[in-house]
Design a protein around this motif. Sequence first.
Motif, PDB file in Angstrom:
ATOM      1  N   LYS A 210     -12.381  -1.581  -5.939  1.00  0.00           N
ATOM      2  CA  LYS A 210     -10.950  -1.870  -5.898  1.00  0.00           C
ATOM      3  C   LYS A 210     -10.660  -2.590  -4.592  1.00  0.00           C
ATOM      4  CE  LYS A 210      -6.808  -1.281  -7.766  1.00  0.00           C
ATOM      5  NZ  LYS A 210      -6.441  -1.918  -9.060  1.00  0.00           N
ATOM      6  N   ASP A 340      -7.320  -7.657  -6.371  1.00  0.00           N
ATOM      7  CA  ASP A 340      -7.752  -6.352  -5.891  1.00  0.00           C
ATOM      8  C   ASP A 340      -8.874  -5.760  -6.747  1.00  0.00           C
ATOM      9  OD1 ASP A 340      -6.312  -5.844  -8.146  1.00  0.00           O
ATOM     10  OD2 ASP A 340      -5.012  -4.313  -7.273  1.00  0.00           O
ATOM     11  N   ASP A 382     -16.411   2.463  -0.832  1.00  0.00           N
ATOM     12  CA  ASP A 382     -15.336   3.356  -0.413  1.00  0.00           C
ATOM     13  C   ASP A 382     -14.466   2.719   0.656  1.00  0.00           C
ATOM     14  OD1 ASP A 382     -14.043   6.097  -0.228  1.00  0.00           O
ATOM     15  OD2 ASP A 382     -14.811   5.893   1.827  1.00  0.00           O
ATOM     16  N   SER A 385     -12.130   0.154  -0.745  1.00  0.00           N
ATOM     17  CA  SER A 385     -10.984   0.797  -1.384  1.00  0.00           C
ATOM     18  C   SER A 385      -9.982   1.287  -0.340  1.00  0.00           C
ATOM     19  CB  SER A 385     -11.456   1.968  -2.254  1.00  0.00           C
ATOM     20  OG  SER A 385     -12.295   1.525  -3.295  1.00  0.00           O
ATOM     21  N   GLN A 386     -10.505   1.792   0.782  1.00  0.00           N
ATOM     22  CA  GLN A 386      -9.613   2.224   1.861  1.00  0.00           C
ATOM     23  C   GLN A 386      -8.859   1.032   2.453  1.00  0.00           C
ATOM     24  OE1 GLN A 386      -8.954   5.478   3.050  1.00  0.00           O
ATOM     25  NE2 GLN A 386      -9.891   5.863   1.055  1.00  0.00           N
ATOM     26  N   ASN A 387      -9.540  -0.093   2.583  1.00  0.00           N
ATOM     27  CA  ASN A 387      -8.866  -1.311   3.045  1.00  0.00           C
ATOM     28  C   ASN A 387      -7.719  -1.677   2.113  1.00  0.00           C
ATOM     29  OD1 ASN A 387     -10.794  -1.481   5.025  1.00  0.00           O
ATOM     30  ND2 ASN A 387     -11.850  -3.251   4.179  1.00  0.00           N
ATOM     31  N   THR A 388      -8.005  -1.632   0.812  1.00  0.00           N
ATOM     32  CA  THR A 388      -6.995  -1.995  -0.176  1.00  0.00           C
ATOM     33  C   THR A 388      -5.799  -1.062  -0.098  1.00  0.00           C
ATOM     34  OG1 THR A 388      -8.723  -2.856  -1.625  1.00  0.00           O
ATOM     35  CG2 THR A 388      -6.599  -2.403  -2.637  1.00  0.00           C
ATOM     36  N   GLU A 389      -6.074   0.233   0.047  1.00  0.00           N
ATOM     37  CA  GLU A 389      -4.967   1.191   0.173  1.00  0.00           C
ATOM     38  C   GLU A 389      -4.170   0.937   1.446  1.00  0.00           C
ATOM     39  OE1 GLU A 389      -2.372   4.349  -0.468  1.00  0.00           O
ATOM     40  OE2 GLU A 389      -3.741   3.295  -1.827  1.00  0.00           O
ATOM     41  N   GLY A 390      -4.880   0.658   2.551  1.00  0.00           N
ATOM     42  CA  GLY A 390      -4.184   0.410   3.810  1.00  0.00           C
ATOM     43  C   GLY A 390      -3.304  -0.820   3.765  1.00  0.00           C
ATOM     44  N   ARG A 392      -1.499  -1.791   1.523  1.00  0.00           N
ATOM     45  CA  ARG A 392      -0.199  -1.510   0.905  1.00  0.00           C
ATOM     46  C   ARG A 392       0.878  -1.321   1.978  1.00  0.00           C
ATOM     47  NH1 ARG A 392      -0.877  -0.220  -4.541  1.00  0.00           N
ATOM     48  NH2 ARG A 392      -3.036   0.332  -5.122  1.00  0.00           N
TER      49      ARG A 392
END
Length: 442
Positions: A210, A340, A382, A385-390, A392
């Motif tokens: 993601k 994404d 992982d 995915s954390q980059n993508t969440e951040g 936001r």
Amino acid sequence: MTFVETHTGRNDLPTRDFSWMVDASAKRFRIHTQAYVGEDVYKAELERIFERTWTYVAHESEIPTPNEYVTSYIGDQPVIAVRDREGVVRVLINRCVHRGAALCREAKGKTRAFICPYHGWSYDTSGKLVGITDRNIAGGYDEDFDAPEGLYRVPKVDIYRGFIFANLDPDAGPLLDHLGRARDIIDLKLNMSPVGEIRLVSKPYSVRYKGNWKFQAENIVDQYHFLFVHSPFSKLQTKYGESTGDFGVHKAGKSHAERRNTRYHGDTYGCSQGHGLAFQPESDPENLKQGHFAEHFARLSEKYDEEMLCRIGGKCAAAIFPNLGMIHHQIRTWRPLGPDLTEVTVYPYELVGLDDELNAGMLRSQERFYGPSGYGMPDDVDIFSQNTEGLRGRAVEWLILERGIGSDVETENGDFRGLPASEACQRGLWRKWASAMKGIEQ
């Protein structure tokens, strides 16, 4: 029907300027969040980058004999890389010219003809239309039917040391100009073989994460992240050493400082073509006389001088713009599926002419770190995915890529040479990205 006619109609994307998303100066290098997450940015990338750049699609060892093929992608466009019956390597759009169905659903194979699963139209392996089913039966085609010639042939195909590249832009410059300094990485990797060749024989494996495709392009040559993202692996390796299946890869010291010094040496390059390169030559030639490859390097020393031998025996990695990676004994590709969502495929390779035991050992080391159940791949997926969440958190607009910017040195050909933990590699990617994503003046 021409290429231009089939690639128009994407609203105002051809005229929009996205280059402002890279804020670069002598001491400043910032990337706007939207460059990673914007849907409009992603669509423009497909057109301006993937449809106008030399893209890696396959390796010759996958199609060694006539009529063998593999399926691949140029950006989001499905293609077939095939060696036709005359032995010529071609890249064809994987789409029947009748009603648009994908012809090949298998990853690879051998065939005398591609037959559409929808209505049975058939094409030879050069892409020529050779059969229209029931052509003159029960409401078939008139005698003067303007039948298409065949499958769309990607206009530019070239090969460098077995690496097959294709370009949808008929006016694209030479492949060698695009590769530039990246050829050094390919050469070093292949020259580890006694005969200068590799072959892809192991089944590749894929993972989807993601996040944006540029995370993978940045990360494969990022020396800075390893001791943080892969900290548990590094500690296990320090404790258990060769018993983890190291096989000469990812050597580490006993302390954090030693582990850091092991990784932080050599040079990095951010190339004008968008490539990121990392070179870590072996600093002590005596080390090449030890370990699994001692006899192999003894033979190579008859072919290369000591400096080149240390470069071949060291470590190097590449992110070859826009979709090809090389690290350790693997080819890696990444395919954008959305702003994404990205698919990464890893192709372990063998060195032709090398002892089977050594090739097997290298494969085991790949499985240990990069395999589906290895230590490294899950860590990277992982963190993406954390980059993508951040990201936001849009209240913070800019990302910082300024590590080592003050020590980078511009070379005569427009590349930037950086220190081993510099973000020079990543800045090279983004300079090329900004150039490609400029708008067209109206």
